[in-house]
Design a protein around this motif. Structure first.
Motif, PDB file in Angstrom:
ATOM      1  N   SER A 130      97.929  68.111 -38.455  1.00 14.48           N
ATOM      2  CA  SER A 130      98.170  68.533 -40.101  1.00 14.48           C
ATOM      3  C   SER A 130      99.938  68.527 -39.988  1.00 14.48           C
ATOM      4  CB  SER A 130      97.679  69.533 -40.367  1.00 14.48           C
ATOM      5  OG  SER A 130      96.426  69.684 -40.502  1.00 14.48           O
ATOM      6  N   ASP A 159      93.239  63.991 -44.156  1.00 16.49           N
ATOM      7  CA  ASP A 159      93.198  65.244 -43.375  1.00 16.49           C
ATOM      8  C   ASP A 159      91.991  65.867 -43.220  1.00 16.49           C
ATOM      9  OD1 ASP A 159      93.979  67.389 -41.432  1.00 16.49           O
ATOM     10  OD2 ASP A 159      95.714  67.772 -42.514  1.00 16.49           O
ATOM     11  N   GLU A 160      90.965  65.528 -42.334  1.00 19.99           N
ATOM     12  CA  GLU A 160      89.597  66.127 -42.430  1.00 19.99           C
ATOM     13  C   GLU A 160      88.972  66.006 -43.553  1.00 19.99           C
ATOM     14  OE1 GLU A 160      89.101  69.969 -40.468  1.00 19.99           O
ATOM     15  OE2 GLU A 160      90.949  69.838 -39.567  1.00 19.99           O
TER      16      GLU A 160
HETATM   17 MG    MG Z   1      95.033  70.575 -39.763  1.00 22.70          MG
END
Ligand code: MG
Ligand code: ATP
Length: 257
Positions: free
Chosen positions: A49, A179-180
């Protein structure tokens, strides 16, 4: 001087990031090829991240630079980077909880890239209709059309993630960072999202996807880079990554499949 080669749309070159004494990113050299889906995987706390935050200008790197299509991003504000055609789905969804789902999707379209990005306060009723139609089509694609009149805050965590994806897609970015994107989703919703991401792949949009779910990674990725303790320890085709002993090691001896 750092220059992007023709088909490398994004190049993070020699990027380092320290948080006090913590080396969150070291010696990062990441090249993203235009039109491809590039997955970044790695254990919790590996720096995934942080790397995306450096790319979108939320976190300044301690050293190094990020170049997007020949433009140095480092030092630019997040909204300037967004206006160059980079959108991101955050690990924690960022939506307007008190607005209806449909209006959440329409809002970013009023500021999207149009040659250069601009907010056009004098858009005609027709173009607003067009944006509404586009938003409805995207909601249909992601399976949220039935919820278009509900307040976004009332959606489940997984549906908020899909809403945020819709808010990115309407901006028609050249580079989409995820992100995910399937965190908190059921298996069914995960598969719907995989199908959607496959569909937008055919539109030529470049995607960088951070994901822990290996089913998602190996369903979508053209290339994979593995981060561990702030360093890229392996980068290559999915099959190469699957077989790389350093990757197995980073996952504490477990299988990455
Ligand atoms: Mg992360
Ligand atoms: N703003 C910050 N200030 C200080 N330390 C931070 C900050 N952001 C991240 N870190 C630290 O940097 C390291 C990398 O964090 P990061 O969130 O990038 O990991 P990640 O790979 O995304 O992990 P996860 O898979 O759990 O999301 C961690 O040790 C984290 O605690």
């Amino acid at each position: 001087m750092i220059e992007a080669t023709p088909n490398i749309i994004l190049h993070a070159a020699d990027v380092h990031k320290n948080f006090g004494g913590l080396r969150a990113l070291s010696d990062i050299d990441l090249q993203i090829e235009e039109g491809k889906t590039h997955a970044i995987i790695g254990p919790n706390g590996a720096g995934k991240s942080t790397l995306l935050n450096v790319i979108i200008g939320r976190i300044p790197p301690s050293s190094g630079a990020v170049v997007f299509d020949g433009t140095v991003l480092t030092g630019k504000a997040p909204h300037e980077i967004n206006q160059l055609g980079i959108s991101r789905v955050f690990q924690t969804p960022e939506i307007f909880p008190d607005l209806p789902v449909l209006h959440n999707v329409m809002a970013p379209a009023f500021a999207r890239r149009d040659g250069a990005f601009r907010v056009n306060l004098l858009r005609s009723i027709d173009s607003e209709r067009q944006i509404r139609q586009e938003a409805e089509d995207i909601l249909d694609d992601i399976g949220l059309h039935g919820r278009r009149g509900d307040h976004a805050g009332s959606l489940s965590r997984g549906d908020k993630r899909r809403l945020e994806l819709a808010m990115c897609l309407i901006q028609r970015p050249r580079l989409l960072l995820l992100d995910e994107p399937t965190a908190g989703m059921s298996r069914h919703d995960t598969n719907t999202t995989i199908e959607l991401l496959r569909k937008i792949k055919s539109s030529g949009m470049t995607k960088v996807i951070i994901e822990h779910d290996m089913h998602v990674v190996f369903s979508l990725a053209d290339r994979i880079s593995v981060l561990a303790q702030g360093r890229i320890i392996a980068s290559g085709l999915p099959q190469e990554i699957k077989e790389d002993p350093r990757v197995q090691q980073a996952y504490l001896g477990g299988s990455v499949q």
